[in-house]
Design a protein around this motif. Sequence first.
Motif, PDB file in Angstrom:
ATOM      1  N   LEU A 121      31.575  74.053  74.213  1.00  0.00           N
ATOM      2  CA  LEU A 121      32.003  73.598  75.539  1.00  0.00           C
ATOM      3  C   LEU A 121      31.900  74.730  76.553  1.00  0.00           C
ATOM      4  O   LEU A 121      31.424  74.524  77.682  1.00  0.00           O
ATOM      5  N   SER A 122      32.331  75.933  76.166  1.00  0.00           N
ATOM      6  CA  SER A 122      32.234  77.066  77.090  1.00  0.00           C
ATOM      7  C   SER A 122      30.779  77.402  77.399  1.00  0.00           C
ATOM      8  O   SER A 122      30.445  77.755  78.540  1.00  0.00           O
ATOM      9  N   SER A 123      29.894  77.261  76.416  1.00  0.00           N
ATOM     10  CA  SER A 123      28.466  77.517  76.648  1.00  0.00           C
ATOM     11  C   SER A 123      27.874  76.481  77.592  1.00  0.00           C
ATOM     12  O   SER A 123      27.081  76.818  78.484  1.00  0.00           O
ATOM     13  N   TRP A 124      28.258  75.212  77.406  1.00  0.00           N
ATOM     14  CA  TRP A 124      27.752  74.158  78.286  1.00  0.00           C
ATOM     15  C   TRP A 124      28.262  74.351  79.711  1.00  0.00           C
ATOM     16  O   TRP A 124      27.528  74.140  80.674  1.00  0.00           O
ATOM     17  N   ILE A 125      29.522  74.774  79.852  1.00  0.00           N
ATOM     18  CA  ILE A 125      30.069  75.058  81.179  1.00  0.00           C
ATOM     19  C   ILE A 125      29.272  76.176  81.849  1.00  0.00           C
ATOM     20  O   ILE A 125      28.944  76.088  83.044  1.00  0.00           O
ATOM     21  N   CYS A 126      28.945  77.218  81.096  1.00  0.00           N
ATOM     22  CA  CYS A 126      28.157  78.323  81.651  1.00  0.00           C
ATOM     23  C   CYS A 126      26.786  77.831  82.116  1.00  0.00           C
ATOM     24  O   CYS A 126      26.299  78.240  83.186  1.00  0.00           O
ATOM     25  N   LEU A 127      26.164  76.950  81.329  1.00  0.00           N
ATOM     26  CA  LEU A 127      24.865  76.405  81.707  1.00  0.00           C
ATOM     27  C   LEU A 127      24.960  75.628  83.015  1.00  0.00           C
ATOM     28  O   LEU A 127      24.138  75.818  83.931  1.00  0.00           O
ATOM     29  N   VAL A 128      25.954  74.763  83.117  1.00  0.00           N
ATOM     30  CA  VAL A 128      26.121  73.969  84.339  1.00  0.00           C
ATOM     31  C   VAL A 128      26.429  74.869  85.529  1.00  0.00           C
ATOM     32  O   VAL A 128      25.923  74.658  86.644  1.00  0.00           O
ATOM     33  N   MET A 129      27.260  75.886  85.306  1.00  0.00           N
ATOM     34  CA  MET A 129      27.584  76.812  86.391  1.00  0.00           C
ATOM     35  C   MET A 129      26.337  77.549  86.877  1.00  0.00           C
ATOM     36  O   MET A 129      26.149  77.758  88.087  1.00  0.00           O
TER      37      MET A 129
END
Length: 364
Positions: free
Chosen positions: A196-204
């Motif tokens: 989830l943290s990796s996906w958030i970083c991608l979206v950011m």
Amino acid sequence: MMGRCQVDETAKVSSCGMNTMPMECYMVLNSFAQKTSIAVLCSICGILCILENSLVLYLIFASPKIRKKPSYLFISSLALADVLASIVFVCSFLDFHVFNRTDSSKEIFLLKLGGVNTSFTASLGSLLLMAFDRYVCIYRPSEYKVIVTRKRAVVAMAVMWIATIITAFLPLMGWNCCRLNSACSELFPFVDSKYLSSWICLVMILLVCIVYTYVRVLWKAHKHTVYMEKRQSQAGKRNAKMRMDVTLAKTLVMVLAVVMTCWSPVLALMMYSLFVSLNDHIRKVFAFCSTLCLVNSMVNPIVYALRSRELRSSLRKTSSRFRKKVITSESSPTPEADSTLKSLPIETICGDIVYNTHMNLLKA
């Protein structure tokens, strides 16, 4: 709710590890009013999103001239992603939160979640491609047709969609807290917190790139406005070009406002969940904020596609054809069409008008 979760959790520990909450714990909409309001909101936004984006896809691919242009390929990618987002998100979201149906296995749930992640991430990826397209159009108009070709546009779209699909389905392929026996997200069943943290970083990263690109375009428009204000001669042309820069600025501010308004609450709550234990109230807020992503998909065709002169012209012709009131004068540009061309110079396509507008600034 918590009592039922604790009982169910005891029964499911052996099948999915100590760190996994049962799916019932994520069903936080426990009143009829909450379920009804979110069902109505999702249904209205979902239907409008499907109709709007399907219309955009039809208008693009029904016209051989339009569908050959790279910029409209990016718009079609955005429309396709938003159609998929509306279908997959609404069906999965209502099935889970309103009808409280649990899937027969975690694989089925992760498959649905992967579809939702794919569509929304591809939507942002398409927005980034469109932002890059407009950046090249404004900063290098004379080389635009050389840099942004149809072949390169198709390759960029293919790479973006493949990368998005792989990233979205990583939990289904094994990166989930059930298989790894790791810390689970408190917002999504079976989702590993690190994923989830990796996906958030991608979206950011996608959002930052979109914002940065459009800010550069806005800055270019501002410089052009200042440059034109210094020119005392050719007052008529100066005013027309300055009006065009103001139109561009308003359009891009609208783009940035919509993207940030729709995505900021969801991303903020996701990041908050990584560091703080959540209660049912926060999960309810997240459930309602999630629908903002659907609102973004509903607004995208209005902001990006239907503001295009060519698509609006195609829409008028299609409507006239369906009403069986086509007249011969429609085959050639009408005075109304000419006035539209002059009053709406900001197009997705980098045409002669945009080229002429920015050449003086590039030489300055």
